[in-house]
Design an enzyme around this catalytic site. Structure first.
Site, PDB file in Angstrom:
ATOM      1  N   GLU A  58       4.654  29.096  -7.597  1.00  0.00           N
ATOM      2  CA  GLU A  58       4.128  28.205  -6.569  1.00  0.00           C
ATOM      3  C   GLU A  58       5.165  28.051  -5.459  1.00  0.00           C
ATOM      4  O   GLU A  58       6.094  27.268  -5.594  1.00  0.00           O
ATOM      5  CB  GLU A  58       3.736  26.845  -7.159  1.00  0.00           C
ATOM      6  N   ASN A  77      -4.761  21.257 -11.471  1.00  0.00           N
ATOM      7  CA  ASN A  77      -3.815  20.146 -11.533  1.00  0.00           C
ATOM      8  C   ASN A  77      -4.329  19.012 -10.659  1.00  0.00           C
ATOM      9  O   ASN A  77      -4.260  19.096  -9.429  1.00  0.00           O
ATOM     10  CB  ASN A  77      -2.431  20.618 -11.068  1.00  0.00           C
ATOM     11  N   GLU A  89       6.815  19.394  -7.397  1.00  0.00           N
ATOM     12  CA  GLU A  89       6.947  17.981  -7.039  1.00  0.00           C
ATOM     13  C   GLU A  89       7.940  17.283  -7.957  1.00  0.00           C
ATOM     14  O   GLU A  89       8.705  16.414  -7.522  1.00  0.00           O
ATOM     15  CB  GLU A  89       5.574  17.314  -7.069  1.00  0.00           C
ATOM     16  N   HIS A 142       6.842  21.594 -12.326  1.00  0.00           N
ATOM     17  CA  HIS A 142       6.089  21.584 -11.071  1.00  0.00           C
ATOM     18  C   HIS A 142       7.021  21.217  -9.917  1.00  0.00           C
ATOM     19  O   HIS A 142       7.926  20.399 -10.062  1.00  0.00           O
ATOM     20  CB  HIS A 142       4.918  20.611 -11.145  1.00  0.00           C
ATOM     21  N   GLY A 151       0.176  21.915  -0.825  1.00  0.00           N
ATOM     22  CA  GLY A 151      -0.300  20.743  -0.119  1.00  0.00           C
ATOM     23  C   GLY A 151      -0.155  20.831   1.387  1.00  0.00           C
ATOM     24  O   GLY A 151      -0.375  19.849   2.095  1.00  0.00           O
ATOM     25  N   LYS A 157      -3.119  16.084 -10.385  1.00  0.00           N
ATOM     26  CA  LYS A 157      -2.002  15.257  -9.905  1.00  0.00           C
ATOM     27  C   LYS A 157      -2.318  13.778 -10.125  1.00  0.00           C
ATOM     28  O   LYS A 157      -2.973  13.433 -11.104  1.00  0.00           O
ATOM     29  CB  LYS A 157      -1.668  15.606  -8.449  1.00  0.00           C
ATOM     30  N   SER A 202      -1.966  25.888  -2.448  1.00  0.00           N
ATOM     31  CA  SER A 202      -3.107  25.720  -1.539  1.00  0.00           C
ATOM     32  C   SER A 202      -4.189  26.778  -1.764  1.00  0.00           C
ATOM     33  O   SER A 202      -4.754  27.330  -0.818  1.00  0.00           O
ATOM     34  CB  SER A 202      -2.647  25.719  -0.077  1.00  0.00           C
TER      35      SER A 202
END
Length: 259
Positions: free
Chosen positions: A168, A9, A96, A94, A174, A11, A214
């Site tokens: 995740e 990904n 985010e 996701h 991150g 991003k 990560s």
């Protein structure tokens, strides 16, 4: 044996120059072993360029779609457009998109996007995962089950053969923190049990459950040894040649499957 799956990904990162450099580095890697699937997921403006210059044994996908057919929804990309362009994969849910205050996508919105993508003929990586506060409160599987149940309500049994579940943990994305192999296996095993209870053992053994949070070349091999970790959804490391080393952890996973 489930096909090992590695998604990258990208991003909202990259320029045309950096995409060329990254694709050149990935193209220089060795051929994929049999039983391994790789998908790179660039920003929408770079997807076609990536497909044109990236090695053919890596597929491409998109990071988001609109929840229904296109039309008067300025700024959105429809699943029909993605299908027409020949991009076979899409991400939904996701963390985010679920948690950024400017977006705050609900469980049902994620489920609607997933349903429409499948209706159009796309494959979907559905992301689930808990925050640190939810984990510390002992609600890890309750959160994952809630997110999956929203998808379950909108899918048919046969749809799940076109779905990859990405676990995740939000607290590991991150941040440089990564779930231990034992923590990842515990949740992946619980998700597979949820699949078994809701969809039967046959399908539960087919659906791939990948880990995202990560992931690095250093952490990937031990994670891949876990019996219910079927691959990775990689963030920052997918923007580096290190991504090839993460893919090579598939060899560990295949060895595991033979034991």
């Amino acid at each position: 044996m489930r096909t090992f799956f590695v998604g990258g990904n990208w991003k909202a990162n990259g320029t045309r120059s950096s995409v060329r450099s990254l694709c050149a580095a990935l193209n220089a890697g060795s051929a994929l072993p049999s039983g391994v699937e790789v998908v790179c997921i660039p920003p929408i403006v770079h997807v076609e360029m990536t497909r044109q210059i990236l090695r053919p044994d890596f597929a491409v996908g998109v990071q988001n779609i609109w929840l229904d057919k296109g039309g008067a929804v300025t700024g959105e990309v429809s699943a029909e457009m993605v299908k027409d362009c020949g991009y076979p994969w899409v991400l939904t849910g996701h963390s985010e998109r679920r948690h950024l205050p400017q977006l705050k996508e609900s469980d049902d919105l994620v489920a609607q996007k997933t349903r429409h993508a499948l209706d159009v003929g796309l494959n979907v990586i559905v992301c689930v995962g808990e925050t640190l506060e939810e984990r510390e409160a002992g609600n890890t599987m309750a959160v994952n089950a809630r997110q999956l149940e929203a998808v379950l309500r909108r899918l048919q049994y046969t749809d799940w053969d076109h779905v990859v579940i990405a676990y995740e943990p939000v607290w590991a994305i991150g941040t440089g923190r990564v779930a231990s192999p034992e923590q990842a296996q515990e949740v992946h095993s619980a998700i597979r049990l949820w699949l078994r209870e809701n969809l039967g053992n046959n399908l539960a053994q087919r659906v791939r459950i990948i880990y995202g949070g990560s992931v690095t070349a250093r952490s990937a091999p031990e994670l891949a040894r876990q019996p219910d970790v079927d691959g990775f959804l990689v963030g920052g490391a997918s923007l580096k040649p290190e991504f090839l080393e993460i893919i090579s952890a598939a060899n560990v996973g295949k060895t595991r499957a033979k034991l």
